[in-house]
Design a protein around this motif. Structure first.
Motif, short mmCIF file in Angstrom:
data_model
loop_
_atom_site.label_atom_id
_atom_site.label_comp_id
_atom_site.label_asym_id
_atom_site.label_seq_id
_atom_site.Cartn_x
_atom_site.Cartn_y
_atom_site.Cartn_z
N GLU A 192 -1.71 0.09 5.85
CA GLU A 192 -1.73 -1.28 5.31
C GLU A 192 -1.29 -2.28 6.37
N ARG A 193 -0.21 -1.95 7.08
CA ARG A 193 0.28 -2.85 8.13
C ARG A 193 -0.78 -3.05 9.21
N GLU A 194 -1.43 -1.95 9.62
CA GLU A 194 -2.48 -2.05 10.64
C GLU A 194 -3.63 -2.92 10.15
N LEU A 195 -4.01 -2.76 8.88
CA LEU A 195 -5.08 -3.60 8.33
C LEU A 195 -4.67 -5.07 8.28
N LEU B 46 -7.30 -4.45 -3.59
CA LEU B 46 -7.83 -3.59 -2.54
C LEU B 46 -6.83 -2.54 -2.10
N TRP B 47 -5.54 -2.88 -2.12
CA TRP B 47 -4.53 -1.92 -1.70
C TRP B 47 -4.46 -0.75 -2.69
N ALA B 48 -4.53 -1.03 -3.98
CA ALA B 48 -4.52 0.05 -4.97
C ALA B 48 -5.75 0.94 -4.80
N GLU B 49 -6.87 0.31 -4.51
CA GLU B 49 -8.11 1.06 -4.28
C GLU B 49 -7.97 1.96 -3.05
N LEU B 50 -7.39 1.43 -1.98
CA LEU B 50 -7.19 2.23 -0.77
C LEU B 50 -6.20 3.36 -1.02
N ARG B 51 -5.12 3.06 -1.75
CA ARG B 51 -4.15 4.11 -2.06
C ARG B 51 -4.81 5.24 -2.83
N ALA B 52 -5.63 4.90 -3.82
CA ALA B 52 -6.32 5.91 -4.62
C ALA B 52 -7.25 6.76 -3.75
#
Length: 82
Positions: free
Chosen positions: A64-67, A45-51
């Motif tokens: 990411e920290r907030e999530l 999910l993090w790679a998807e969010l970064r993209a």
């Protein structure tokens, strides 16, 4: 490959599979029911969010920290309920 389901519906993904797919503790997996089959997908999910966030004007690390914090609070509320 066969796995056993525990009392509370918990299954253990064998170590060889976790290593092959790069699964880590705390990762979110996607579960889909297709007819009489369960399909479990590993998604980064993090790679998807970064993209999705490329070219935007926010810091992905802060996001990411907030999530993570929001997710921790959600899990805490779920555990506290009887």
């Amino acid at each position: 490959m066969k796995v056993r389901m525990g009392k509370r519906g918990v299954i253990v993904v064998p170590k060889a599979v976790r290593e092959r797919l790069g699964l880590k503790e705390g990762m979110v997996l996607e579960l889909e029911v297709k007819g009489d089959e369960l399909v479990l997908r590993a998604k980064d999910l993090w790679a998807e969010l970064r993209a999705r966030g490329e070219g935007t004007k926010f810091d992905v690390d802060i996001f990411e920290r907030e999530l993570d914090e929001a997710e921790d609070k959600w899990f805490e509320r779920r555990v506290e309920k009887p």
